[in-house]
Design a protein around this motif. Structure first.
Motif, mmCIF file in Angstrom:
data_model
loop_
_atom_site.group_PDB
_atom_site.id
_atom_site.type_symbol
_atom_site.label_atom_id
_atom_site.label_comp_id
_atom_site.label_asym_id
_atom_site.label_seq_id
_atom_site.Cartn_x
_atom_site.Cartn_y
_atom_site.Cartn_z
ATOM 1 N N ARG A 11 0.837 -1.208 0.000
ATOM 2 C CA ARG A 11 0.000 0.000 0.000
ATOM 3 C C ARG A 11 0.869 1.253 0.000
ATOM 4 O O ARG A 11 0.567 2.219 -0.685
ATOM 5 N N THR A 17 -5.169 -1.693 -4.205
ATOM 6 C CA THR A 17 -5.904 -2.664 -3.390
ATOM 7 C C THR A 17 -5.210 -4.012 -3.418
ATOM 8 O O THR A 17 -4.518 -4.354 -4.366
ATOM 9 N N ASN A 19 -6.537 -7.707 -3.148
ATOM 10 C CA ASN A 19 -7.621 -8.678 -3.072
ATOM 11 C C ASN A 19 -7.021 -10.058 -2.901
ATOM 12 O O ASN A 19 -5.956 -10.344 -3.446
ATOM 13 N N GLY A 41 -7.096 -2.697 1.726
ATOM 14 C CA GLY A 41 -8.119 -1.915 1.057
ATOM 15 C C GLY A 41 -8.923 -2.716 0.049
ATOM 16 O O GLY A 41 -9.641 -2.159 -0.775
ATOM 17 N N GLY A 42 -8.814 -4.033 0.114
ATOM 18 C CA GLY A 42 -9.505 -4.885 -0.849
ATOM 19 C C GLY A 42 -10.518 -5.802 -0.196
ATOM 20 O O GLY A 42 -11.064 -5.489 0.855
ATOM 21 N N SER A 43 -10.737 -6.941 -0.823
ATOM 22 C CA SER A 43 -11.736 -7.898 -0.366
ATOM 23 C C SER A 43 -11.166 -9.306 -0.405
ATOM 24 O O SER A 43 -10.224 -9.586 -1.140
ATOM 25 N N PRO A 64 -11.624 -1.592 -8.989
ATOM 26 C CA PRO A 64 -12.418 -1.060 -7.888
ATOM 27 C C PRO A 64 -13.041 0.284 -8.281
ATOM 28 O O PRO A 64 -12.540 0.970 -9.171
ATOM 29 N N THR A 77 -18.260 1.795 -2.032
ATOM 30 C CA THR A 77 -17.158 1.280 -2.835
ATOM 31 C C THR A 77 -17.531 -0.113 -3.316
ATOM 32 O O THR A 77 -18.413 -0.765 -2.753
ATOM 33 N N THR A 79 -16.433 -3.291 -6.700
ATOM 34 C CA THR A 79 -15.604 -3.673 -7.840
ATOM 35 C C THR A 79 -16.506 -3.840 -9.054
ATOM 36 O O THR A 79 -17.649 -4.291 -8.939
#
Length: 125
Positions: A11, A17, A19, A41-43, A64, A77, A79
């Motif tokens: 980061r 991000t 993921n 900052g992702g999933s 994103p 937010t 994707t």
């Protein structure tokens, strides 16, 4: 080493991000992967089989986006191609972190209607 440290370093070096796609992970490891994805900052995307893995990877590598209200505050937010976001009626700005960046200004969301944005209108049949 320390995965949390590695994600923080990514980061710090401009990776937007992080993921994570997991398959066949136990509950504890899935929890750790979710935490790392949030830190990045992702999933986290959990896959249970081959088709689930394909879907998870497709969504994980999608661009994103963020939605801001009239005051510039981020209100949602997601994707591209992922789950839809729920917003109250209003006018928003949508910024897709693609290369190049795509910005939709004055996107009107109406009560009870679905709003869909087209990233590639020139490619439509």
């Amino acid at each position: 080493g320390d995965p949390s440290r590695a994600v923080r370093r990514l980061r710090a070096h401009g990776i937007a991000t992080v993921n994570i796609v997991g398959m066949g992970l136990d509950r504890t490891t899935r929890r750790q992967m979710r935490r790392l994805a949030r830190l990045g900052g992702g999933s986290y995307f959990d896959a249970r089989d081959a088709s689930g893995l394909e879907r998870a990877i497709t969504v994980a590598v999608s661009a994103p986006f963020s939605v801001t209200d009239g005051s510039g505050r981020t209100v949602a937010t997601g994707t591209v191609g992922g789950s839809p976001v729920q917003l109250p009626p209003g006018t928003y700005r949508v910024i897709v972190a693609a290369e190049p960046q795509v910005v939709f200004d004055a996107v009107v969301v109406s009560e009870g209607k679905r709003t869909v944005l087209d990233l590639a209108p020139d490619l439509a049949p």
